[in-house]
Design an enzyme around this catalytic site. Structure first.
Site, PDB file in Angstrom:
ATOM      1  N   HIS A  15       0.792  -1.237   0.000  1.00 27.04           N
ATOM      2  CA  HIS A  15       0.000   0.000   0.000  1.00 27.04           C
ATOM      3  C   HIS A  15       0.813   1.269   0.000  1.00 27.04           C
ATOM      4  O   HIS A  15       0.240   2.358  -0.044  1.00 27.04           O
ATOM      5  CB  HIS A  15      -0.924   0.039   1.218  1.00 27.04           C
ATOM      6  N   LYS A  19      -9.832  13.835   3.745  1.00 27.10           N
ATOM      7  CA  LYS A  19      -8.917  12.690   3.802  1.00 27.10           C
ATOM      8  C   LYS A  19      -8.120  12.839   5.084  1.00 27.10           C
ATOM      9  O   LYS A  19      -8.206  13.873   5.749  1.00 27.10           O
ATOM     10  CB  LYS A  19      -7.982  12.678   2.587  1.00 27.10           C
ATOM     11  N   ARG A  20      -7.337  11.819   5.458  1.00 28.56           N
ATOM     12  CA  ARG A  20      -6.492  11.988   6.628  1.00 28.56           C
ATOM     13  C   ARG A  20      -5.562  13.181   6.441  1.00 28.56           C
ATOM     14  O   ARG A  20      -5.201  13.536   5.316  1.00 28.56           O
ATOM     15  CB  ARG A  20      -5.654  10.729   6.866  1.00 28.56           C
ATOM     16  N   LYS A  67      -0.189  14.694   1.639  1.00 31.13           N
ATOM     17  CA  LYS A  67      -1.470  14.976   0.992  1.00 31.13           C
ATOM     18  C   LYS A  67      -1.649  16.470   0.723  1.00 31.13           C
ATOM     19  O   LYS A  67      -2.542  16.886  -0.008  1.00 31.13           O
ATOM     20  CB  LYS A  67      -2.614  14.428   1.841  1.00 31.13           C
ATOM     21  N   THR A  91      -8.628   6.613  -2.826  1.00 34.14           N
ATOM     22  CA  THR A  91      -9.952   6.117  -3.203  1.00 34.14           C
ATOM     23  C   THR A  91     -10.990   7.222  -3.041  1.00 34.14           C
ATOM     24  O   THR A  91     -12.034   7.172  -3.671  1.00 34.14           O
ATOM     25  CB  THR A  91     -10.366   4.891  -2.361  1.00 34.14           C
ATOM     26  N   LYS A 132     -14.601   8.377  -5.199  1.00 36.73           N
ATOM     27  CA  LYS A 132     -15.931   8.671  -4.637  1.00 36.73           C
ATOM     28  C   LYS A 132     -16.418  10.027  -5.119  1.00 36.73           C
ATOM     29  O   LYS A 132     -17.602  10.221  -5.406  1.00 36.73           O
ATOM     30  CB  LYS A 132     -15.885   8.636  -3.104  1.00 36.73           C
TER      31      LYS A 132
HETATM   32  C1  PLP Z   1     -12.401   6.993   1.204  1.00 42.49           C
HETATM   33  C2  PLP Z   1     -12.075   7.375   2.584  1.00 42.49           C
HETATM   34  C3  PLP Z   1     -10.749   7.647   2.936  1.00 42.49           C
HETATM   35  C4  PLP Z   1      -9.606   7.620   1.931  1.00 42.49           C
HETATM   36  O1  PLP Z   1      -9.529   8.879   1.310  1.00 42.49           O
HETATM   37  P1  PLP Z   1      -8.248   9.288   0.417  1.00 42.49           P
HETATM   38  O2  PLP Z   1      -8.648  10.599  -0.164  1.00 42.49           O
HETATM   39  O3  PLP Z   1      -8.119   8.232  -0.632  1.00 42.49           O
HETATM   40  O4  PLP Z   1      -7.094   9.373   1.322  1.00 42.49           O
HETATM   41  C5  PLP Z   1     -10.471   8.011   4.243  1.00 42.49           C
HETATM   42  N1  PLP Z   1     -11.448   8.098   5.163  1.00 42.49           N
HETATM   43  C6  PLP Z   1     -12.746   7.856   4.858  1.00 42.49           C
HETATM   44  C7  PLP Z   1     -13.780   7.993   5.919  1.00 42.49           C
HETATM   45  C8  PLP Z   1     -13.100   7.481   3.568  1.00 42.49           C
HETATM   46  O5  PLP Z   1     -14.376   7.234   3.273  1.00 42.49           O
END
Ligand code: PLP
Length: 795
Positions: free
Chosen positions: A345, A533-534, A539, A641, A645
């Site tokens: 990952h 995101k985190r 990032k 991911t 979304k």
């Molecule tokens: C999809 C998702 C993530 C991952 O987000 P990234 O932008 O890919 O880092 C993290 N937390 C939650 C709650 C998510 O639904």
């Protein structure tokens, strides 16, 4: 009980009254959720039992997906949707004057994960079941999942969360409990003239499984997510029983709230072995009930490890095969390496797990012995291939400099190693793991990540889903690639207008959520520009902040400069020990205060930090988004991911060519995505050869100079607060190239604003994003795993 709404209402009311002895209108939402959840679970159980029976009777291969994290969020809505009882249920509730969503809101999120890795595991379970594939999740039943985040005075404050209160979905299986040993020592003895080993004087922990049903989409298939909980055994045979109980229960007490940093804590290693050992003992037991010949194992069982956290499955399977099944090392190794597959990952070196021998050996003495032997034999093999190349061999060894390198163990002990997006896999093969790729070229492959479009579109955005089905039929729900048929509507004015009005509605809903949660009133006509995101340096939430500061400064300098109105939305948790990330959260909140309270700028820009970003909040955010911020330093985000979304909900991405953004851009073409910044090659070359001097940008660009100065000159109330961020850019050489990418980002953001103002052409871009998002369904990803790695067939 769900065959008609009348029947449903009657059962629901009767059970509520029986359970709580109160009249309907005095029963809380939480209690209503509990009863409804139990009814749905009962309804699931028939198919669940049938699925388990079918598995028992059939001899098809089963996949076990081992993951230290699962982030499913809430179950009620997705179970109801997948079971096909949504209409009966919501109409029945409507008669009672309740909206289903109000009851859904009473369910706590199952937050047994930090972010993308855990959410991926949850999306995969949904796709496995929906594709009728025999694949089950194996994880840990943490008593407390990821902390709840509150923002107090602009700072993140962490509170423990209690997801298990009212968690109706699990079934405890105490008769399937197994014992997991820690500490103690290894004894050797001879049996039938063979040297054998056993683990003695161990402290044993009881692993008790709790199964959660995983419901496939309207196909009667119900798989399982098995979560293990640590309990004291009845006869520990120890003096200090209270201490034993405390230490035992601690094993599954907390999820480690670290996103990408390696957590070098002994309790974490205990969790890892606990998961792996409990899972393997129970798999071997059920295998043995069905088959006599142990050599059939790889044909009947696939073990997939999600990152290296469950990599001890390799020595644990070796231990079982040798010590308990009496196989030779060679036989055991052949079975193990044909059973285990591994997903990598990350290439961030701080996230690659390494365990000091001095910690591992006393805790897991027999497992360490086996790892030691694996290393000896692996190094011999390397020596045969590269005689005399000591340096190379040392760099590839499983044990070096007093540490066990978990990724090296994973590569040596599995038959498949996959990256999570094309670019990431290429970086693995040709940079980070190139020596391994040269040695084992056949093991490496790519499986670009995906998301379940059922949760992230069908459930999260019912309005858009209905419009799509009206246009192209509902085949896309089972065959997401059919979304591409939406391209035919890109010049259909009526369709585009409907799309606009749906986005408007979802923006209004998010606006009221923002008013409720953050107390900030935003204009639903403004552009919704979102980064959730985190929080992590790579990032680059900071780059987004710099864009906002740039707009603010320009408005202050030039009263004729009026940017198109935008609402900047952030959501992010920082690991509690990650000092820099917490500073960035404070910075976002300080900036929000300044911007939102300034009448000269607040008609044009607003900044909102939504606290406690989690799956259920995410489901409200993506449908309302217009701009998706995917601005990581190129090469650092393995896939992402969140980007997918946003895309499937019609947001347009501004992003770097990183992770899966690359494949999004390939599919969308340059008109439908806004790409900027350094390419991954350039970043990697800077990192290997040097030559980046952030001061050059600081001195040459007045905009950057001003923004950096504002971090430390009293522009924000406490002039010292953001010094660490200032230092990260200048004193510490801006590791993530924020200043380097600044001007390219600002230009691209201007393009975004310009493009947005042609509403129809913007909506076409949005439509193209939805249409091309089918590829990023986890159904496609899982089908690739099933065909390319696991070799499994639908049940
Ligand atoms: C999809 C998702 C993530 C991952 O987000 P990234 O932008 O890919 O880092 C993290 N937390 C939650 C709650 C998510 O639904």
């Amino acid at each position: 009980m769900f065959s008609s709404k009348e029947e449903f209402k009657e059962t629901f009311l009767r059970r509520l009254e029986m359970t709580y002895g109160k009249s309907f209108d005095q029963i809380s939402r939480k209690d209503q959720f509990y009863i409804l959840g139990q009814m749905v679970k009962e309804y699931i159980s028939k198919d669940w039992i049938a699925s388990i029976e079918k598995t028992r009777a059939s001899k098809t291969k089963q996949i076990y997906y081992l993951s230290i994290e699962f982030l499913p969020g809430r179950f009620l809505g997705s179970n109801v949707l997948n079971l096909g009882i949504m209409d009966v249920l919501s109409e029945g509730l409507k008669d009672l004057g309740i909206d289903l969503s109000e009851i859904e809101d009473a369910e706590a999120d199952a937050g047994l994960g930090n972010g993308g890795l855990g959410r991926l595991a949850a999306c995969f379970l949904d796709s496995l079941a929906s594709l009728s594939l025999p694949g089950h999740g194996c994880g840990i039943r943490y008593k407390h999942g990821l902390f709840e985040q509150k923002i107090i005075d602009g700072y993140q404050v962490e509170y423990p969360e209690h997801w298990l209160h009212g968690f109706v979905w699990e079934v405890k299986k105490p008769n399937l409990a197994v014992e997991v040993p820690f500490w103690g020592k290894v004894e050797s003895y001879t049996e039938d003239g063979k040297l054998k080993f056993r683990h003695v004087d161990a402290v044993k922990v009881l692993a008790v499984p709790y199964d959660v049903p995983v419901v496939g989409y309207q196909n009667k298939i119900v798989n399982s997510l098995r979560l293990w909980s640590a309990e004291p055994t009845i006869y520990p045979g120890l003096e200090d029983v209270a201490r034993y109980k405390r230490e035992t229960e601690a094993v599954t007490e907390f999820l480690y709230p670290n996103d990408t940093h390696d957590e070098g804590k002994i309790l974490r290693l205990k969790q890892q072995y606990f998961l792996v050992s409990a899972t393997l003992r129970s798999i071997i037991r059920s295998f043995r009930k069905k088959y006599i010949d142990i050599e059939l194992f790889p044909e009947k069982v696939g073990l997939h490890i999600n990152d290296t956290h469950p990599v001890l499955a390799i020595p644990e399977l070796m231990r079982i095969l040798i010590d308990e099944e009496g196989l030779s090392w060679e036989k055991a190794w052949s079975i193990t390496t044909n059973t285990i597959s591994y997903t990598n990952h990350t290439t961030l070196s701080e996230a690659l797990e390494r365990w000091p021998i001095r910690i591992m050996e006393p805790l897991l003495p027999r497992i360490f012995m086996i790892i030691h032997e694996i290393n000896e034999r692996f190094c011999e093999e390397l020596w045969d291939a590269y005689p005399g190349s000591w340096g190379l061999i040392e760099s590839m060894a499983v044990i070096a400099h007093g540490e066990v390198k978990m990724a090296h163990l994973a590569i040596a002990g599995s038959f498949s190693i996959n990256g999570v997006a094309k670019l990431h896999t290429e970086i693995l093969k040709h940079r980070e793991m190139r020596n391994f790729y040269q040695f084992y070229p056949h093991k490496f492959n790519n499986k670009t990540n995906g998301i379940t479009h059922r949760r992230w579109l069908l459930k999260a955005n019912p309005e858009l889903s209905a419009l799509i089905s009206e246009a192209i039929g509902d085949g896309w729900i089972k065959h997401p690639e059919q979304l591409e048929n939406l391209k035919g509507f890109s010049s259909d004015q009526t369709f585009l207008e409907k799309l606009i009005s749906i986005k408007r509605k979802k923006k209004e809903q998010l606006a009221s959520r923002m008013l409720k949660n953050a107390g900030i009133q935003v204009d639903p006509h403004s552009i919704f520009d979102i980064q959730v995101k985190r929080l992590h340096a790579y990032k680059r939430q900071l780059l987004n902040v710099f864009h906002i500061m740039y707009l603010y400064n320009r408005m202050k300098e030039d009263k004729y400069f009026k940017p198109y109105p935008r609402t900047f939305v952030f959501g992010a948790k920082a690991s509690p020990g990650y000092y820099y990330a917490k500073k960035v959260i404070k910075l976002i909140n300080s900036l929000a205060e300044k911007v939102n309270s300034d009448p000269e700028v607040n008609p044009y820009i607003k900044v909102v930090f939504l606290e406690n970003y989690n799956v259920s909040l995410a489901e409200e955010i993506f449908p309302a988004a217009e701009i998706s911020e995917q601005i990581s330093t190129a090469s650092k985000e393995a896939s992402g991911t969140g980007n997918m979304k946003f895309m499937i909900n019609g947001a347009v991405t501004i992003g770097t060519l990183d992770g899966a953004n690359v494949e999004m851009a390939e599919r969308l073409g340059q008109d439908n995505i806004f790409i900027f910044g350094l390419r991954s090659e350039e970043v990697l070359n800077y990192q290997s050869s040097g030559g980046y001097r952030p001061y050059d940008y600081y001195h040459a660009d007045d905009r950057i100079h001003l923004i950096c100065s504002q971090l430390i000159n009293g522009f924000f109330p406490d002039a010292e607060e953001f010094e660490p961020i200032y230092d990260s850019l200048l004193a510490e050489n801006d590791q993530y190239f924020v200043l380097r990418d600044f001007s390219s980002y600002i230009e691209r953001q201007k393009d975004v604003s310009d493009a947005y103002q042609d509403q129809l052409s913007w909506t076409k871009k949005s439509l193209m994003n939805i249409a091309m998002a089918g590829f990023f369904s986890s159904d496609r990803t899982i089908q690739e795993y099933a065909d390319g790695i696991w070799k499994i067939q639908p049940i």
